[in-house]
Design a protein around this motif. Structure first.
Motif, PDB file in Angstrom:
ATOM      1  N   ARG A 130       0.853  -1.198   0.000  1.00 27.83           N
ATOM      2  CA  ARG A 130       0.000   0.000   0.000  1.00 27.83           C
ATOM      3  C   ARG A 130       0.884   1.241   0.000  1.00 27.83           C
ATOM      4  O   ARG A 130       1.915   1.298   0.652  1.00 27.83           O
ATOM      5  CB  ARG A 130      -0.921   0.018   1.229  1.00 27.83           C
ATOM      6  CG  ARG A 130      -1.935  -1.118   1.234  1.00 27.83           C
ATOM      7  CD  ARG A 130      -2.879  -1.014   2.443  1.00 27.83           C
ATOM      8  NE  ARG A 130      -3.850  -2.096   2.433  1.00 27.83           N
ATOM      9  CZ  ARG A 130      -4.993  -2.055   1.779  1.00 27.83           C
ATOM     10  NH1 ARG A 130      -5.299  -1.001   1.066  1.00 27.83           N
ATOM     11  NH2 ARG A 130      -5.832  -3.076   1.817  1.00 27.83           N
ATOM     12  N   ARG A 131       0.464   2.274  -0.752  1.00 26.40           N
ATOM     13  CA  ARG A 131       1.130   3.563  -0.774  1.00 26.40           C
ATOM     14  C   ARG A 131       0.087   4.628  -0.588  1.00 26.40           C
ATOM     15  O   ARG A 131      -0.770   4.832  -1.433  1.00 26.40           O
ATOM     16  CB  ARG A 131       1.883   3.753  -2.086  1.00 26.40           C
ATOM     17  CG  ARG A 131       2.577   5.089  -2.196  1.00 26.40           C
ATOM     18  CD  ARG A 131       3.355   5.184  -3.460  1.00 26.40           C
ATOM     19  NE  ARG A 131       4.419   4.211  -3.532  1.00 26.40           N
ATOM     20  CZ  ARG A 131       5.253   4.100  -4.540  1.00 26.40           C
ATOM     21  NH1 ARG A 131       5.127   4.894  -5.573  1.00 26.40           N
ATOM     22  NH2 ARG A 131       6.206   3.180  -4.547  1.00 26.40           N
ATOM     23  N   GLY A 132       0.152   5.333   0.485  1.00 27.99           N
ATOM     24  CA  GLY A 132      -0.832   6.363   0.795  1.00 27.99           C
ATOM     25  C   GLY A 132      -2.202   5.747   0.967  1.00 27.99           C
ATOM     26  O   GLY A 132      -2.386   4.767   1.684  1.00 27.99           O
ATOM     27  N   ASN A 133      -3.177   6.289   0.248  1.00 23.10           N
ATOM     28  CA  ASN A 133      -4.550   5.792   0.325  1.00 23.10           C
ATOM     29  C   ASN A 133      -4.902   4.897  -0.855  1.00 23.10           C
ATOM     30  O   ASN A 133      -6.072   4.640  -1.107  1.00 23.10           O
ATOM     31  CB  ASN A 133      -5.529   6.981   0.370  1.00 23.10           C
ATOM     32  CG  ASN A 133      -5.345   7.792   1.646  1.00 23.10           C
ATOM     33  OD1 ASN A 133      -5.041   7.231   2.697  1.00 23.10           O
ATOM     34  ND2 ASN A 133      -5.496   9.111   1.531  1.00 23.10           N
ATOM     35  N   GLY A 134      -3.897   4.442  -1.611  1.00 29.15           N
ATOM     36  CA  GLY A 134      -4.171   3.639  -2.787  1.00 29.15           C
ATOM     37  C   GLY A 134      -4.468   2.190  -2.436  1.00 29.15           C
ATOM     38  O   GLY A 134      -4.380   1.755  -1.287  1.00 29.15           O
ATOM     39  N   SER A 135      -4.808   1.420  -3.476  1.00 35.40           N
ATOM     40  CA  SER A 135      -5.114   0.008  -3.303  1.00 35.40           C
ATOM     41  C   SER A 135      -3.817  -0.790  -3.273  1.00 35.40           C
ATOM     42  O   SER A 135      -2.751  -0.266  -3.589  1.00 35.40           O
ATOM     43  CB  SER A 135      -6.002  -0.462  -4.458  1.00 35.40           C
ATOM     44  OG  SER A 135      -5.270  -0.381  -5.671  1.00 35.40           O
ATOM     45  N   PRO A 136      -3.884  -2.082  -2.929  1.00 31.89           N
ATOM     46  CA  PRO A 136      -2.673  -2.907  -2.996  1.00 31.89           C
ATOM     47  C   PRO A 136      -2.144  -2.963  -4.417  1.00 31.89           C
ATOM     48  O   PRO A 136      -2.885  -2.858  -5.388  1.00 31.89           O
ATOM     49  CB  PRO A 136      -3.162  -4.281  -2.525  1.00 31.89           C
ATOM     50  CG  PRO A 136      -4.384  -3.997  -1.727  1.00 31.89           C
ATOM     51  CD  PRO A 136      -5.028  -2.804  -2.363  1.00 31.89           C
ATOM     52  N   TRP A 137      -0.823  -3.164  -4.518  1.00 32.79           N
ATOM     53  CA  TRP A 137      -0.193  -3.225  -5.836  1.00 32.79           C
ATOM     54  C   TRP A 137      -0.513  -4.543  -6.527  1.00 32.79           C
ATOM     55  O   TRP A 137      -0.614  -5.583  -5.884  1.00 32.79           O
ATOM     56  CB  TRP A 137       1.333  -3.111  -5.692  1.00 32.79           C
ATOM     57  CG  TRP A 137       1.803  -1.746  -5.310  1.00 32.79           C
ATOM     58  CD1 TRP A 137       2.093  -1.291  -4.070  1.00 32.79           C
ATOM     59  CD2 TRP A 137       2.038  -0.657  -6.203  1.00 32.79           C
ATOM     60  NE1 TRP A 137       2.500   0.004  -4.104  1.00 32.79           N
ATOM     61  CE2 TRP A 137       2.483   0.427  -5.403  1.00 32.79           C
ATOM     62  CE3 TRP A 137       1.920  -0.488  -7.582  1.00 32.79           C
ATOM     63  CZ2 TRP A 137       2.804   1.659  -5.947  1.00 32.79           C
ATOM     64  CZ3 TRP A 137       2.244   0.739  -8.120  1.00 32.79           C
ATOM     65  CH2 TRP A 137       2.679   1.801  -7.315  1.00 32.79           C
ATOM     66  N   MET A 138      -0.648  -4.502  -7.861  1.00 31.85           N
ATOM     67  CA  MET A 138      -0.791  -5.698  -8.676  1.00 31.85           C
ATOM     68  C   MET A 138       0.459  -5.813  -9.549  1.00 31.85           C
ATOM     69  O   MET A 138       0.832  -4.869 -10.238  1.00 31.85           O
ATOM     70  CB  MET A 138      -2.034  -5.618  -9.575  1.00 31.85           C
ATOM     71  CG  MET A 138      -2.216  -6.830 -10.492  1.00 31.85           C
ATOM     72  SD  MET A 138      -3.657  -6.673 -11.563  1.00 31.85           S
ATOM     73  CE  MET A 138      -4.975  -6.754 -10.330  1.00 31.85           C
ATOM     74  N   VAL A 139       1.131  -6.937  -9.472  1.00 34.38           N
ATOM     75  CA  VAL A 139       2.374  -7.143 -10.204  1.00 34.38           C
ATOM     76  C   VAL A 139       2.097  -7.943 -11.469  1.00 34.38           C
ATOM     77  O   VAL A 139       1.440  -8.981 -11.413  1.00 34.38           O
ATOM     78  CB  VAL A 139       3.410  -7.877  -9.330  1.00 34.38           C
ATOM     79  CG1 VAL A 139       4.686  -8.141 -10.130  1.00 34.38           C
ATOM     80  CG2 VAL A 139       3.724  -7.060  -8.083  1.00 34.38           C
ATOM     81  N   ARG A 140       2.551  -7.450 -12.588  1.00 34.54           N
ATOM     82  CA  ARG A 140       2.389  -8.125 -13.869  1.00 34.54           C
ATOM     83  C   ARG A 140       3.628  -8.962 -14.167  1.00 34.54           C
ATOM     84  O   ARG A 140       4.756  -8.522 -13.963  1.00 34.54           O
ATOM     85  CB  ARG A 140       2.190  -7.105 -14.994  1.00 34.54           C
ATOM     86  CG  ARG A 140       1.889  -7.713 -16.358  1.00 34.54           C
ATOM     87  CD  ARG A 140       1.636  -6.641 -17.396  1.00 34.54           C
ATOM     88  NE  ARG A 140       2.826  -5.840 -17.638  1.00 34.54           N
ATOM     89  CZ  ARG A 140       3.761  -6.164 -18.527  1.00 34.54           C
ATOM     90  NH1 ARG A 140       3.625  -7.259 -19.249  1.00 34.54           N
ATOM     91  NH2 ARG A 140       4.803  -5.400 -18.697  1.00 34.54           N
ATOM     92  N   SER A 141       3.431 -10.189 -14.623  1.00 35.40           N
ATOM     93  CA  SER A 141       4.541 -11.091 -14.931  1.00 35.40           C
ATOM     94  C   SER A 141       4.522 -11.459 -16.408  1.00 35.40           C
ATOM     95  O   SER A 141       3.506 -11.335 -17.086  1.00 35.40           O
ATOM     96  CB  SER A 141       4.446 -12.370 -14.077  1.00 35.40           C
ATOM     97  OG  SER A 141       4.458 -12.051 -12.699  1.00 35.40           O
ATOM     98  N   GLU A 142       5.646 -11.904 -16.876  1.00 31.55           N
ATOM     99  CA  GLU A 142       5.747 -12.381 -18.239  1.00 31.55           C
ATOM    100  C   GLU A 142       6.870 -13.405 -18.330  1.00 31.55           C
ATOM    101  O   GLU A 142       7.786 -13.422 -17.497  1.00 31.55           O
ATOM    102  CB  GLU A 142       6.015 -11.239 -19.226  1.00 31.55           C
ATOM    103  CG  GLU A 142       7.373 -10.587 -19.074  1.00 31.55           C
ATOM    104  CD  GLU A 142       7.572  -9.446 -20.047  1.00 31.55           C
ATOM    105  OE1 GLU A 142       6.555  -8.876 -20.486  1.00 31.55           O
ATOM    106  OE2 GLU A 142       8.733  -9.129 -20.358  1.00 31.55           O
ATOM    107  N   GLU A 143       6.808 -14.236 -19.340  1.00 34.39           N
ATOM    108  CA  GLU A 143       7.855 -15.203 -19.590  1.00 34.39           C
ATOM    109  C   GLU A 143       8.913 -14.587 -20.503  1.00 34.39           C
ATOM    110  O   GLU A 143       8.599 -13.818 -21.403  1.00 34.39           O
ATOM    111  CB  GLU A 143       7.289 -16.457 -20.264  1.00 34.39           C
ATOM    112  CG  GLU A 143       6.382 -17.279 -19.379  1.00 34.39           C
ATOM    113  CD  GLU A 143       5.859 -18.507 -20.101  1.00 34.39           C
ATOM    114  OE1 GLU A 143       5.441 -19.441 -19.411  1.00 34.39           O
ATOM    115  OE2 GLU A 143       5.883 -18.533 -21.349  1.00 34.39           O
TER     116      GLU A 143
END
Length: 311
Positions: A130-143
């Motif tokens: 969490r950063r400030g009042n934002g939502s949890p981070w979503m991490v994008r993955s790739e091969e």
């Protein structure tokens, strides 16, 4: 500051990279862009035997002079640069090592057009943060492809010696005598005194000439031949399908993976964790695919599939 308009003519021609003191470093490889400004930030240089080593060099202070790229760092400093894996993306750790080697300040370099340090393209574990009042981070993955080499037998060569009979010729100079008849009038000086008048006489003179003859044969050593190996460096491109995760933002529950929902020319860019782009209509989706440090390359590279390339 150099632009891609300045560098484009140099790519794909093994352009020489020299120092501002005139020392040749190697040949130009690929150009890395700043993700935010799309300005050239780094260039790779092929150095070492057969150009097998590739070193990163900052483009800060570099100039194009004719058909050469002149950089502002010494040859020894460039050739001793840390070995960084060239996979289309400079991680913050990679950039930190390069900054330290070239004596650059990371904050100044980033502000002046260095490759962006907040790209997160690549695999990893999804870790809510969490950063400030934002939502949890979503991490994008790739091969990403991991490429190696295997040694296979490509050719077999043999040397065989055998005897043949050929006609040989040699040219030699020859001497030959020619017989001449000389006549001169009788004078008081050359008049005969022996009274040889009205007497038969025969004079004979033999002429000689040289003829070419074969005196024999000599066996001489001409050359020696053997088989040897040498190693040359080439390039090969491998292609394979890889999986990549895509992240879209939907409004009022409508989701769309079409990043062209806003019409031609629409662009989105991640900056500081916020989504920037043209205002979307109700129910439209905005693609938030993360764009890490992008690379401009003059050769196809499967490792860079999906990156921004320029030929």
């Amino acid at each position: 500051m150099l632009t891609m308009h300045d560098l484009d003519p140099l790519l794909g021609h093994r352009t020489a990279v020299v120092t501002d003191e005139g020392d040749r470093v190697g040949s130009i490889g690929e150009v890395y862009l700043n993700d935010a400004t799309e300005a050239p930030a780094w260039v790779t240089v092929h150095t070492g035997l057969f150009g097998t080593k590739e070193s990163f060099v900052p483009l800060e202070g570099a100039t194009v002079q004719g058909d050469r790229l002149v950089v502002a760092y010494s040859r020894d400093l460039i050739r001793n640069a840390p070995s960084i894996e060239r996979d289309g993306h400079l991680s913050p750790e990679d950039k930190g090592v390069l900054y330290a080697h070239y004596g650059l300040d990371a904050m100044t370099a980033t502000a002046g057009g260095d490759a962006a340090a907040d790209g997160t393209a690549g695999g990893g574990v999804v870790t809510p943060e969490r950063r400030g009042n934002g939502s949890p981070w979503m991490v994008r993955s790739e091969e990403r492809l991991r490429v190696g080499t295997e040694t296979h037998e490509a050719a077999r060569v043999r040397l065989r010696k055998y005897v043949v009979t050929e006609e040989a010729s040699r040219t030699v100079p020859l001497l030959r005598e020619e017989l001449l008849i000389e006549r001169e009038p009788i004078t008081t000086r050359n008049a005969p005194v022996d009274g040889s008048l009205f007497r038969e006489e025969v004079l004979e003179l033999v002429g000689h000439e040289e003829q070419a003859v074969i005196l024999g044969r000599d066996t001489v050593l001409v050359e020696r031949v053997r088989l040897a190996r040498t190693t040359v460096t080439g390039r090969a491109t491998v292609r394979e399908e890889v999986q990549k995760e895509r992240i879209v933002t939907s409004v009022d529950g409508d989701a769309s993976a079409d990043s062209d929902a806003f019409g031609p020319g629409t662009r989105t860019r991640r900056s500081g964790g916020r989504l920037r782009g043209r205002a979307a209509g109700r129910g439209q989706a905005v693609s938030t695919d993360d764009q890490a440090d992008r690379i401009v390359t003059n050769t196809p590279n499967a490792l860079l599939k999906g990156k921004n390339k320029r030929r």
